[in-house]
Design a protein around this motif. Structure first.
Motif, PDB file in Angstrom:
ATOM      1  N   TYR A   1       1.031  -1.142   0.005  1.00  0.00           N
ATOM      2  CA  TYR A   1       0.071   0.073   0.014  1.00  0.00           C
ATOM      3  C   TYR A   1       0.679   1.124  -0.108  1.00  0.00           C
ATOM      4  N   GLU A   2       0.306   2.257  -0.448  1.00  0.00           N
ATOM      5  CA  GLU A   2       0.952   3.591  -0.345  1.00  0.00           C
ATOM      6  C   GLU A   2       0.875   4.340   0.976  1.00  0.00           C
ATOM      7  N   TRP A   3       1.936   4.998   1.318  1.00  0.00           N
ATOM      8  CA  TRP A   3       1.860   5.806   2.554  1.00  0.00           C
ATOM      9  C   TRP A   3       2.405   7.426   2.065  1.00  0.00           C
ATOM     10  N   PHE A   4       1.503   8.148   2.526  1.00  0.00           N
ATOM     11  CA  PHE A   4       1.814   9.571   1.951  1.00  0.00           C
ATOM     12  C   PHE A   4       2.030  10.261   3.450  1.00  0.00           C
ATOM     13  N   GLU A   5       2.969  10.810   3.650  1.00  0.00           N
ATOM     14  CA  GLU A   5       3.234  11.799   4.952  1.00  0.00           C
ATOM     15  C   GLU A   5       2.282  12.813   4.684  1.00  0.00           C
ATOM     16  N   SER A   6       1.978  13.529   3.737  1.00  0.00           N
ATOM     17  CA  SER A   6       0.980  14.505   3.495  1.00  0.00           C
ATOM     18  C   SER A   6       0.281  14.342   2.476  1.00  0.00           C
ATOM     19  N   ALA A   7      -0.930  15.016   2.560  1.00  0.00           N
ATOM     20  CA  ALA A   7      -1.856  15.036   1.493  1.00  0.00           C
ATOM     21  C   ALA A   7      -1.305  15.772   0.256  1.00  0.00           C
ATOM     22  N   ASP A   8      -0.462  16.618   0.531  1.00  0.00           N
ATOM     23  CA  ASP A   8       0.219  17.491  -0.446  1.00  0.00           C
ATOM     24  C   ASP A   8       1.023  16.627  -1.522  1.00  0.00           C
ATOM     25  N   ASP A   9       1.386  15.462  -1.196  1.00  0.00           N
ATOM     26  CA  ASP A   9       2.022  14.495  -2.110  1.00  0.00           C
ATOM     27  C   ASP A   9       1.282  13.530  -3.087  1.00  0.00           C
ATOM     28  N   LEU A  10      -0.112  13.800  -2.954  1.00  0.00           N
ATOM     29  CA  LEU A  10      -1.059  13.137  -3.781  1.00  0.00           C
ATOM     30  C   LEU A  10      -1.379  13.748  -4.941  1.00  0.00           C
ATOM     31  N   SER A  11      -1.908  13.003  -5.881  1.00  0.00           N
ATOM     32  CA  SER A  11      -2.419  13.554  -7.157  1.00  0.00           C
ATOM     33  C   SER A  11      -3.521  14.521  -6.752  1.00  0.00           C
TER      34      SER A  11
ATOM     35  N   PRO B   1      -8.280  14.781  18.852  1.00  0.00           N
ATOM     36  CA  PRO B   1      -7.603  14.897  17.451  1.00  0.00           C
ATOM     37  C   PRO B   1      -7.345  13.493  17.060  1.00  0.00           C
ATOM     38  N   VAL B   2      -7.746  13.306  15.796  1.00  0.00           N
ATOM     39  CA  VAL B   2      -7.365  12.100  15.145  1.00  0.00           C
ATOM     40  C   VAL B   2      -6.392  12.272  14.129  1.00  0.00           C
ATOM     41  N   SER B   3      -5.190  12.124  14.244  1.00  0.00           N
ATOM     42  CA  SER B   3      -4.093  12.581  13.239  1.00  0.00           C
ATOM     43  C   SER B   3      -3.544  11.037  12.377  1.00  0.00           C
ATOM     44  N   GLU B   4      -4.227  10.009  12.836  1.00  0.00           N
ATOM     45  CA  GLU B   4      -3.913   8.874  11.819  1.00  0.00           C
ATOM     46  C   GLU B   4      -4.918   8.395  11.315  1.00  0.00           C
ATOM     47  N   PRO B   5      -4.878   7.680   9.870  1.00  0.00           N
ATOM     48  CA  PRO B   5      -6.014   7.266   9.216  1.00  0.00           C
ATOM     49  C   PRO B   5      -6.777   6.062   9.775  1.00  0.00           C
ATOM     50  N   ALA B   6      -8.236   6.237   9.706  1.00  0.00           N
ATOM     51  CA  ALA B   6      -8.847   5.232  10.447  1.00  0.00           C
ATOM     52  C   ALA B   6      -9.543   4.358   9.325  1.00  0.00           C
ATOM     53  N   ALA B   7      -9.269   3.232   9.475  1.00  0.00           N
ATOM     54  CA  ALA B   7      -9.848   1.907   8.345  1.00  0.00           C
ATOM     55  C   ALA B   7     -11.029   1.931   8.640  1.00  0.00           C
ATOM     56  N   PRO B   8     -11.829   1.322   7.559  1.00  0.00           N
ATOM     57  CA  PRO B   8     -13.395   0.745   7.584  1.00  0.00           C
ATOM     58  C   PRO B   8     -13.468  -0.254   8.364  1.00  0.00           C
ATOM     59  N   CYS B   9     -14.716  -0.339   9.213  1.00  0.00           N
ATOM     60  CA  CYS B   9     -14.994  -1.553  10.190  1.00  0.00           C
ATOM     61  C   CYS B   9     -15.039  -2.878   9.340  1.00  0.00           C
ATOM     62  N   GLY B  10     -15.295  -3.867  10.020  1.00  0.00           N
ATOM     63  CA  GLY B  10     -15.349  -5.186   9.395  1.00  0.00           C
ATOM     64  C   GLY B  10     -16.530  -5.404   8.302  1.00  0.00           C
TER      65      GLY B  10
ATOM     66  N   LEU C   1      -7.389   6.769   2.882  1.00  0.00           N
ATOM     67  CA  LEU C   1      -7.710   7.023   4.287  1.00  0.00           C
ATOM     68  C   LEU C   1      -6.809   8.100   4.894  1.00  0.00           C
ATOM     69  N   GLN C   2      -7.692   9.067   5.854  1.00  0.00           N
ATOM     70  CA  GLN C   2      -6.870  10.111   6.249  1.00  0.00           C
ATOM     71  C   GLN C   2      -7.520  10.321   7.484  1.00  0.00           C
ATOM     72  N   GLY C   3      -7.114  10.820   8.357  1.00  0.00           N
ATOM     73  CA  GLY C   3      -7.617  11.605   9.579  1.00  0.00           C
ATOM     74  C   GLY C   3      -8.116  12.672   9.614  1.00  0.00           C
ATOM     75  N   GLU C   4      -8.064  13.702  10.451  1.00  0.00           N
ATOM     76  CA  GLU C   4      -8.195  15.031  10.205  1.00  0.00           C
ATOM     77  C   GLU C   4      -7.317  15.773   9.514  1.00  0.00           C
ATOM     78  N   LYS C   5      -6.140  15.150   9.692  1.00  0.00           N
ATOM     79  CA  LYS C   5      -5.057  15.824   9.102  1.00  0.00           C
ATOM     80  C   LYS C   5      -3.832  14.722   9.059  1.00  0.00           C
ATOM     81  N   GLY C   6      -2.892  14.829   8.711  1.00  0.00           N
ATOM     82  CA  GLY C   6      -1.720  13.748   8.709  1.00  0.00           C
ATOM     83  C   GLY C   6      -1.524  12.919   7.545  1.00  0.00           C
ATOM     84  N   PRO C   7      -0.996  11.850   7.749  1.00  0.00           N
ATOM     85  CA  PRO C   7      -0.495  10.948   6.484  1.00  0.00           C
ATOM     86  C   PRO C   7      -1.611  10.301   5.950  1.00  0.00           C
ATOM     87  N   VAL C   8      -1.627   9.867   4.872  1.00  0.00           N
ATOM     88  CA  VAL C   8      -2.730   9.316   3.801  1.00  0.00           C
ATOM     89  C   VAL C   8      -2.181   7.866   3.459  1.00  0.00           C
ATOM     90  N   ILE C   9      -3.184   6.913   3.846  1.00  0.00           N
ATOM     91  CA  ILE C   9      -2.849   5.447   3.224  1.00  0.00           C
ATOM     92  C   ILE C   9      -3.598   5.351   1.910  1.00  0.00           C
TER      93      ILE C   9
END
Ligand code: THU
Length: 161
Positions: A10-20, A104-113, A134-142
């Motif tokens: 999977y891809e891990w982006f430190e910031s949404a700025d790095d996304l398309s 504050p949620v700064s980590e991505p949260a994944a969908p429930c089962g 997936l992204q929290g309020e801010k921070g990294p993106v998966i």
């Protein structure tokens, strides 16, 4: 007996700025959808936005109920909204953002089962995986390549033939 291994990339982006720009737009739509949440019990808002193959974006948010098990997750709300607004449309990507009034949620949260199961069924129906952001309020993106990475050994309609 032999041991088998399953792994996925999977891809891990430190910031949404790095996304398309497309991915950024979808994450923003999921962020905007937080305002549609009805979460007076958990105070945890979830926004989801689906990009259709034709570029359209449809969004939704979690809808709670005093009878707690009736709560609807944002992912299932948006998947149902897609079938209502654009029946049978192919979803190319799904973005999920969360916000908690309690911390504050700064980590991505994944969908429930349960939502993973419903995402799997949609991917089967459309015969194509959907990119999942997936992204929290801010921070990294998966960014995941599809629901199968969230739900290995999934149960599906093929068992019910
Ligand atoms: N929730 C979602 O919307 N999606 C998930 O995948 C996990 C949980 C919602 C349900 C409930 O309204 C709140 O988050 C707390 O569980």
């Amino acid at each position: 007996m032999n041991k088998r291994t399953q792994s996925f990339e999977y891809e891990w982006f430190e910031s949404a700025d790095d996304l398309s720009p497309q991915d950024r737009e979808l994450l923003q739509a999921a962020r905007d959808a937080l305002s549609k949440a009805y979460a007076p019990y958990s105070h945890f808002q979830v926004g989801a936005a689906a990009r259709l193959e034709d570029g359209r974006i449809i969004s939704g948010a979690n809808q709670e109920n005093a009878a707690y098990p009736m709560c609807l997750c944002a992912e299932r709300v948006v998947l149902a909204a897609v079938e209502s607004e654009a029946p049978g449309a192919v979803i190319s990507a799904l973005a999920i953002r969360v916000h908690s009034a309690k911390h504050p949620v700064s980590e991505p949260a994944a969908p429930c089962g349960a939502c993973r199961q419903v995402i799997h069924e949609k991917e089967q129906r459309q015969r194509a995986p959907m990119r999942i952001l997936l992204q929290g309020e801010k921070g990294p993106v998966i960014a995941l390549q599809g629901g199968k990475d969230l739900l290995p050994f999934a149960f599906g309609g093929e068992f019910l033939l």
